[in-house]
Design a protein around this motif. Structure first.
Motif, PDB file in Angstrom:
ATOM      1  N   SER A 346      -6.285   5.119  27.291  1.00  0.00           N
ATOM      2  CA  SER A 346      -5.561   3.746  26.652  1.00  0.00           C
ATOM      3  C   SER A 346      -6.404   3.021  25.693  1.00  0.00           C
ATOM      4  CB  SER A 346      -5.192   2.935  27.918  1.00  0.00           C
ATOM      5  OG  SER A 346      -4.448   1.655  27.692  1.00  0.00           O
ATOM      6  N   ALA A 347      -7.607   2.779  26.050  1.00  0.00           N
ATOM      7  CA  ALA A 347      -8.328   2.200  25.262  1.00  0.00           C
ATOM      8  C   ALA A 347      -8.835   2.895  24.097  1.00  0.00           C
ATOM      9  CB  ALA A 347      -9.882   1.684  25.894  1.00  0.00           C
ATOM     10  N   ALA A 352      -8.030   2.900  18.119  1.00  0.00           N
ATOM     11  CA  ALA A 352      -7.521   3.765  16.915  1.00  0.00           C
ATOM     12  C   ALA A 352      -6.667   3.028  16.021  1.00  0.00           C
ATOM     13  CB  ALA A 352      -7.133   4.918  17.296  1.00  0.00           C
ATOM     14  N   LEU A 353      -5.613   2.259  16.908  1.00  0.00           N
ATOM     15  CA  LEU A 353      -4.553   1.601  16.232  1.00  0.00           C
ATOM     16  C   LEU A 353      -4.928   0.484  15.557  1.00  0.00           C
ATOM     17  CD1 LEU A 353      -1.634   1.877  18.742  1.00  0.00           C
ATOM     18  CD2 LEU A 353      -1.666   2.955  16.710  1.00  0.00           C
ATOM     19  N   ALA A 371     -10.993  10.989  20.539  1.00  0.00           N
ATOM     20  CA  ALA A 371     -11.334  10.568  22.155  1.00  0.00           C
ATOM     21  C   ALA A 371      -9.878  10.401  22.817  1.00  0.00           C
ATOM     22  CB  ALA A 371     -12.240   9.661  21.942  1.00  0.00           C
ATOM     23  N   ALA A 372      -8.910   9.971  22.354  1.00  0.00           N
ATOM     24  CA  ALA A 372      -7.965   9.415  23.027  1.00  0.00           C
ATOM     25  C   ALA A 372      -7.228  10.663  23.679  1.00  0.00           C
ATOM     26  CB  ALA A 372      -6.877   8.458  22.268  1.00  0.00           C
ATOM     27  N   GLY A 405       0.727  14.750  24.855  1.00  0.00           N
ATOM     28  CA  GLY A 405       1.638  15.064  23.607  1.00  0.00           C
ATOM     29  C   GLY A 405       1.413  14.184  22.506  1.00  0.00           C
ATOM     30  N   GLU A 406       1.850  12.711  22.811  1.00  0.00           N
ATOM     31  CA  GLU A 406       1.722  11.634  21.840  1.00  0.00           C
ATOM     32  C   GLU A 406       0.535  11.593  21.074  1.00  0.00           C
ATOM     33  OE1 GLU A 406       5.288   8.317  22.598  1.00  0.00           O
ATOM     34  OE2 GLU A 406       3.455   8.545  24.315  1.00  0.00           O
ATOM     35  N   SER A 407      -0.591  11.561  21.965  1.00  0.00           N
ATOM     36  CA  SER A 407      -2.084  11.264  21.606  1.00  0.00           C
ATOM     37  C   SER A 407      -2.179  12.641  20.563  1.00  0.00           C
ATOM     38  CB  SER A 407      -2.859  11.467  22.755  1.00  0.00           C
ATOM     39  OG  SER A 407      -2.662  10.172  23.332  1.00  0.00           O
TER      40      SER A 407
END
Length: 564
Positions: A346-347, A352-353, A371-372, A405-407
């Motif tokens: 999460s962090a 990244a965002l 990393a995420a 999958g999203e990451s």
């Protein structure tokens, strides 16, 4: 009073066990009072008509609460009515009013009992909208740390005269003495013309395992990825009981609890497993890091704290004498590590965002997105290993697979190159992996396990190609030879896959080999598709094909198709 729900007939997995149960009372969180209908929880249009409810042909100005955030339709006054109803049922049997020694009336005690049975209403992947209280049709489902059922929320149909197309469902109450009176009182009220919580969010219980006739149907009240002591503490603080389910009372403890609790040195010596004070200290560090992230809004400090802890405590290529000098050594399946993966995934995703928004260098965003994706993958892989031993973990696994999958998709976007070519190369299908929900709402357990093995083998095959790249440059991740097959941890590990000698020899992230970025991009995209497809499959099993999790996975897969 003995309150429980049992199966009146044998059922396969993936069947609804109850109708869509209306709440006795429901209330939105304050954050959503201006954006959602306080009655049915549907999202409001930007400019609602004055005084008109979101249900057709029904005028009720209190439904909208526009400019009146203090009003709660179906709030605690309905819960008090419920306590009076429960008390009335008791009085009908005893023919007397009951007052406890400390002066509390049965109504007050019943009110407390109803309040403690409230559940958070989750309609989408975002935070829960509010809370709701349901009658015995739901509240009599007991807890188990190895549950055989789950539940989902559905919005009330817009047609007020809607009637379920199924008159009877497999789950029925099993009770004795006074409890039966309470049940019948609630059932009478629930089916009366002034049905309780008529427009509130409904709840449906669905089996996640095959259940034999007469077996108790149980759900879980808490996070299953905890040690026994943590689960008992959680249940006592929230519900004031100590669990005595099969998982909590088995001796020796189940494989999953052995893994979640033991020191790396004890993996092959189950009889020596003991919780040390040092591990509790590590949990304190983890919780402090999470607080720094969530309360102080400092994700970088959170990552630094947790990775510093893992770099010192996570097992690695140490000599035996070095092991003996350490107070504790974690392995990748330990509950402390699972909590660390959740926080780090999460962090890093948040960082990244933020980096993209603030215009930081592309290299920094690339590393944080990678990393995420890597930590999300390790979390999903570790949970998948537990799931192979105990089917109850399919619920958290479905959520972690979607996050992975999203990451992975985010990371693919960071890698320069031609995406459309990669999409066409990444596509694969599991023709046999139909949930059966469209024609027959059930599934044979053996078929389910076979399908899951197919997904697992696909993830393993892809991980052998891309994990060294994902873990590269991270001292913590490089200690994990593979995030799907954990047989490299020792002989006590459940052998879920059969690797070739060549693949077993290549389970290493330390070799610095040249990376073909284009090839890695295709592999990571394939892995993203596999994880999302697996999530969609599991979500359809444990929640139903129309659940928000399954729908979100479907939307992601369709979005990948549109990118071609």
């Amino acid at each position: 009073m003995a309150m429980e729900m049992r199966a009146q007939e044998s059922v396969y997995m993936s069947e609804d066990l109850t109708r869509a149960i209306a709440p006795y009372a429901a209330t939105l969180h304050d954050l959503f009072l201006h954006s959602h209908c306080s009655s049915c929880f549907r999202k409001l249009p930007s400019q609602p008509p004055h005084g008109l409810s979101c249900h057709q042909n029904r005028w009720a100005f209190s439904q909208w609460h526009w400019g009146n955030p203090g009003r709660r339709w179906g709030g605690c006054e309905r819960i008090l009515e419920g306590s009076m109803l429960m008390s009335s049922a008791r009085k009908m049997r005893t023919q007397t009013s009951v007052v406890s020694a400390n002066g509390l009336t049965v109504e007050t005690v019943a009110l407390w009992a109803v309040m403690i049975n409230s559940v958070a209403v989750q309609i989408s992947g975002e935070r829960d909208l509010g809370i709701a209280v349901y009658g015995p049709s739901f509240s009599w489902f007991n807890h188990s740390c190895f549950p055989n059922a789950s539940y989902r929320f559905v919005l009330a149909p817009r047609d007020e005269d809607y009637v379920s197309d199924k008159s009877e469902y497999p789950a029925v109450p099993a009770s004795k003495e006074v409890v039966a009176d309470v049940w019948h009182a609630w059932q009478f009220e629930d089916h009366s013309t002034h049905a309780l919580g008529k427009y509130g969010p409904r709840i449906v219980v669905r089996c996640t395992k095959p259940i034999n006739k007469g077996d108790e149907v149980c759900i879980t009240y808490i996070d299953l990825l905890q040690t026994r002591d943590a689960r008992h503490s959680d249940l006592w603080s929230k519900y004031k009981f100590i669990c005595s389910c099969k998982r909590c009372t088995s001796s020796p403890e189940p494989y999953v609890d052995f893994l979640l609790n033991c020191d790396f040195r004890n993996l092959n010596s189950p009889e020596d497993v003991a919780m040390s004070a040092a591990v509790e200290d590590l949990n304190d560090i983890l919780q402090k890091a999470i607080s720094v992230y969530s309360l102080d809004d400092d994700p970088k400090a959170c990552c630094d704290m947790i990775e510093t802890m893992l770099s010192k405590k996570l097992m690695g290529d140490l000599q035996q004498v070095e092991y003996s000098q350490k107070r504790d050594i974690l392995h990748p399946l330990h509950h402390i590590c699972l909590g660390a993966y959740i926080a780090l995934a999460s962090a890093y995703r948040f960082r990244a965002l933020t980096a993209n928004t603030e215009g930081d260098s592309g290299a920094a965003s690339f590393e944080m997105t990678k990393a995420a994706a890597a930590y999300s993958f390790v979390l999903a892989g570790a949970t998948h290993h537990l799931f192979l031993s105990e089917c109850s973990f399919l619920i958290p696994l479905s959520h972690f697979l979607l996050s992975t999958g999203e990451s992975m998709l985010d990371f693919v976007e960071c890698i320069k190159g031609e995406t459309r070519k990669n999409v066409s190369e990444a596509k694969f299908s599991f023709a046999s992996c139909s949930t059966g929900s469209e024609k027959r709402d059930s599934m044979q357990y053996n078929k389910f396990r076979s399908n899951c093995e197919e997904f697992g083998e696909r993830m393993l095959s892809l991980s052998l190609q891309c994990w060294p790249f994902l873990a590269q440059s991270s001292p913590c991740l490089e200690k994990i030879k593979n995030p799907i097959d954990f047989s490299w941890l020792g002989s006590a590990i459940f052998l879920s896959f059969h690797l070739s000698k060549e693949d077993s020899a290549n389970l290493s992230c330390t070799d610095r080999v040249p990376v073909n970025i284009e090839k890695q991009k295709g592999c990571i995209l394939s892995l993203a598709i596999c994880c999302i497809t697996f999530c969609k499959y599991l979500a359809s099993i444990c929640y139903g094909p129309q659940h928000y999790l399954a729908n979100h996975a479907k939307d992601l897969l369709e979005g990948i198709d549109l990118a071609q």
